[in-house]
Design a protein around this motif. Structure first.
Motif, mmCIF file in Angstrom:
data_model
loop_
_atom_site.group_PDB
_atom_site.id
_atom_site.type_symbol
_atom_site.label_atom_id
_atom_site.label_comp_id
_atom_site.label_asym_id
_atom_site.label_seq_id
_atom_site.Cartn_x
_atom_site.Cartn_y
_atom_site.Cartn_z
ATOM 1 N N MET A 183 42.504 42.852 41.264
ATOM 2 C CA MET A 183 42.468 44.325 41.314
ATOM 3 C C MET A 183 42.878 44.776 42.718
ATOM 4 N N PRO A 184 43.546 45.959 42.839
ATOM 5 C CA PRO A 184 43.943 46.399 44.170
ATOM 6 C C PRO A 184 42.742 46.801 44.999
ATOM 7 N N ASP A 185 42.759 46.447 46.303
ATOM 8 C CA ASP A 185 41.676 46.850 47.185
ATOM 9 C C ASP A 185 42.135 48.067 47.981
ATOM 10 N N PRO A 186 41.250 48.718 48.762
ATOM 11 C CA PRO A 186 41.608 49.938 49.481
ATOM 12 C C PRO A 186 42.761 49.731 50.448
ATOM 13 N N LEU A 187 43.016 48.505 50.893
ATOM 14 C CA LEU A 187 44.086 48.258 51.850
ATOM 15 C C LEU A 187 45.405 47.934 51.148
ATOM 16 N N GLY A 188 45.398 47.932 49.803
ATOM 17 C CA GLY A 188 46.623 47.718 49.061
ATOM 18 C C GLY A 188 46.871 46.284 48.658
ATOM 19 N N ALA A 189 46.018 45.355 49.066
ATOM 20 C CA ALA A 189 46.213 43.956 48.680
ATOM 21 C C ALA A 189 45.843 43.756 47.217
ATOM 22 N N ASN A 190 46.501 42.846 46.570
ATOM 23 C CA ASN A 190 46.232 42.572 45.163
ATOM 24 C C ASN A 190 45.151 41.496 45.067
ATOM 25 N N VAL A 191 43.905 41.923 44.908
ATOM 26 C CA VAL A 191 42.766 41.003 44.884
ATOM 27 C C VAL A 191 42.526 40.562 43.445
ATOM 28 N N PRO A 192 42.405 39.254 43.177
ATOM 29 C CA PRO A 192 42.155 38.802 41.804
ATOM 30 C C PRO A 192 40.856 39.396 41.277
ATOM 31 N N PRO A 193 40.836 39.814 40.006
ATOM 32 C CA PRO A 193 39.611 40.398 39.463
ATOM 33 C C PRO A 193 38.487 39.378 39.387
ATOM 34 N N LYS A 194 37.265 39.862 39.526
ATOM 35 C CA LYS A 194 36.077 39.021 39.405
ATOM 36 C C LYS A 194 35.236 39.554 38.237
ATOM 37 N N ILE A 195 34.894 38.655 37.322
ATOM 38 C CA ILE A 195 34.134 39.037 36.138
ATOM 39 C C ILE A 195 32.852 38.224 36.102
ATOM 40 N N PHE A 196 31.743 38.929 35.963
ATOM 41 C CA PHE A 196 30.420 38.299 35.893
ATOM 42 C C PHE A 196 30.011 38.250 34.427
ATOM 43 N N LEU A 197 29.703 37.044 33.939
ATOM 44 C CA LEU A 197 29.300 36.862 32.542
ATOM 45 C C LEU A 197 27.890 36.292 32.472
ATOM 46 N N ILE A 198 27.140 36.720 31.451
ATOM 47 C CA ILE A 198 25.784 36.207 31.258
ATOM 48 C C ILE A 198 25.614 35.789 29.801
ATOM 49 N N ALA A 199 25.389 34.495 29.582
ATOM 50 C CA ALA A 199 25.093 33.952 28.252
ATOM 51 C C ALA A 199 23.953 32.965 28.413
ATOM 52 N N THR A 200 22.889 33.120 27.638
ATOM 53 C CA THR A 200 21.711 32.268 27.836
ATOM 54 C C THR A 200 21.380 31.396 26.634
ATOM 55 N N GLU A 201 22.223 31.416 25.596
ATOM 56 C CA GLU A 201 22.020 30.554 24.434
ATOM 57 C C GLU A 201 23.305 29.794 24.147
ATOM 58 N N GLU A 202 23.176 28.708 23.393
ATOM 59 C CA GLU A 202 24.338 27.857 23.116
ATOM 60 C C GLU A 202 25.450 28.620 22.413
ATOM 61 N N SER A 203 25.089 29.458 21.422
ATOM 62 C CA SER A 203 26.114 30.213 20.699
ATOM 63 C C SER A 203 26.821 31.193 21.629
ATOM 64 N N GLY A 204 26.065 31.843 22.507
ATOM 65 C CA GLY A 204 26.672 32.745 23.475
ATOM 66 C C GLY A 204 27.537 32.016 24.484
ATOM 67 N N ASP A 205 27.120 30.809 24.834
ATOM 68 C CA ASP A 205 27.901 29.976 25.749
ATOM 69 C C ASP A 205 29.280 29.679 25.161
#
Length: 391
Positions: free
Chosen positions: A1-23
């Motif tokens: 994703m673009p940062d305030p200085l214009g650099a193209n920063v790779p997106p960061k995604i936080f995921l939460i799965a706590t069971e085997e099926s969700g995993d």
């Protein structure tokens, strides 16, 4: 994703799965997101072994939260609450571009509410809807305050969210639809399905409490069934950690089932089965997709049953019935889950009866009902998630 200085920063995604099926869902979603965003996408969060193989380092082992039973939950409550706080803190510290919570609403939704309070602009996507259509429907409207979009596994769920005033919801598809080719018989297996003696599947459940409640009833059911159908091949698919318990439980049965372990053997059994006796749950949808007529049964403890009778608001507890939109699978719950009644129901689905024909016709409609335009559910989920991220 673009940062305030214009650099193209790779997106960061936080995921939460706590069971085997969700995993498993989380792992497939990570793959689909990487295909769209490139290898530079960054993942953080909570997950199991399959998400770890996709590059996630989990905050803690999800096995910590594999807790069954009211007493066990109460005993572990301080640890659970601590993990909720720690996970919410980790989301805030990571400053991700998006949070994806996957199933396990008792845990993940508590984290999401904390995160929304501290980071109101962070997009939050919920992958797998809570069963708001079955009980506690007020949850749908409450979710609007901390969920931006719901990714639904069941085709009727978007309409339920509209009806209940919940957040936007999109049907992305159930992972079972990707297994259809492994569940349905080839010509030789179909001949075995139609041959004598018939193959009957018995699926008592995957929790020890379910095995405890079901096995003696199911064993007596087969003793009664044998009086009218002397020759039956019974197959009981289970998981490795339950084999000893299942083996002990069937020792006193008059009709000894063949116990098979693992997904491959389970699917092979589905492909040759003429009928099934299954505990209610996702397995009923799996059997329906495989074209196996069935009856469904369930026994629970007295407290659990008392609560369920007062909060469940659907015409059937059988998932396949809900997806089909018609109660074609008989359900024998609690006081109706008795051997004589189950044996009579099994005779109906083993023989060429109107009930068996009605089920087969209804199951044939599932491909159209659950269609995803030939796109894998994980791909559809990734597209919707990225659309939310883009907004």
């Amino acid at each position: 994703m673009p940062d305030p200085l214009g650099a193209n920063v790779p997106p960061k995604i936080f995921l939460i799965a706590t069971e085997e099926s969700g995993d498993r869902l989380g792992s497939s979603l990570m793959k689909a997101l990487r295909q769209r965003l490139g290898d530079s996408v960054r993942f953080e969060g909570v997950g199991g072994q399959t998400m770890t193989r996709e590059g996630l380092t989990s905050l803690f082992p999800i096995e910590e939260l594999s807790i069954m039973g009211f007493a066990a939950v109460v005993k572990k409550l301080p640890m659970i609450l601590r993990r909720i706080r720690e996970t919410a803190d980790a989301v805030i510290a990571a400053t991700p571009d998006m949070l994806v919570i996957i199933d396990s609403p008792d845990f993940t939704h508590r984290v999401a509410r904390r995160v929304r309070a501290r980071s109101p602009a962070l997009p939050i996507v919920d992958y797998v809807s809570p069963t708001v259509w079955a009980w506690r429907p007020g949850r749908a409207k409450a979710m609007r305050s901390y969920v931006d979009h719901v990714l639904a596994l069941l085709p009727f769920e978007p309409d339920e969210y509209l009806r209940l005033g919940g957040p936007p919801c999109t049907y992305v598809g159930h992972p079972l639809i990707e297994q259809v080719g492994l569940l349905r018989p080839d010509a030789q297996e179909r001949r075995r399905r139609d041959a004598s003696p018939p193959t009957l599947l018995v699926l008592p459940g995957s929790r020890r409490s379910e095995i405890r409640h079901h096995m003696s009833v199911f064993g007596e059911t087969f003793r009664i069934l044998q009086q009218g159908v002397p020759e039956i091949d019974v197959i009981l698919p289970t998981m490795p950690h339950l084999v000893d318990e299942i083996t002990t439980a069937v020792a006193g049965w008059s009709l000894r089932p063949q116990i098979v372990v693992g997904e491959n053997d389970k699917r092979a059994a589905f492909r040759v089965a003429r009928a099934a006796l299954a505990k209610s749950g996702t397995v009923t949808l799996e059997l329906a997709l495989a074209g196996v007529p069935m009856i469904a049964a369930y026994r629970a403890g007295a407290v659990e049953a008392w609560i369920a009778q007062r909060v469940i608001r659907v015409s059937s507890v059988i998932l396949a019935n809900l997806v089909i939109g018609e109660n074609v699978i008989p359900e024998f719950l609690q006081k109706d889950c008795v051997p004589a009644t189950l044996a009579a129901g099994l005779r109906e689905v083993l023989d060429d009866t109107p009930l068996r024909r009605r089920q087969i016709e209804a199951f044939a409609r599932l491909d159209a009902i659950m269609a995803t335009d030939n796109q894998p559910p994980s791909s559809r989920a990734a597209d919707v998630a990225l659309a939310v991220l883009g907004r």
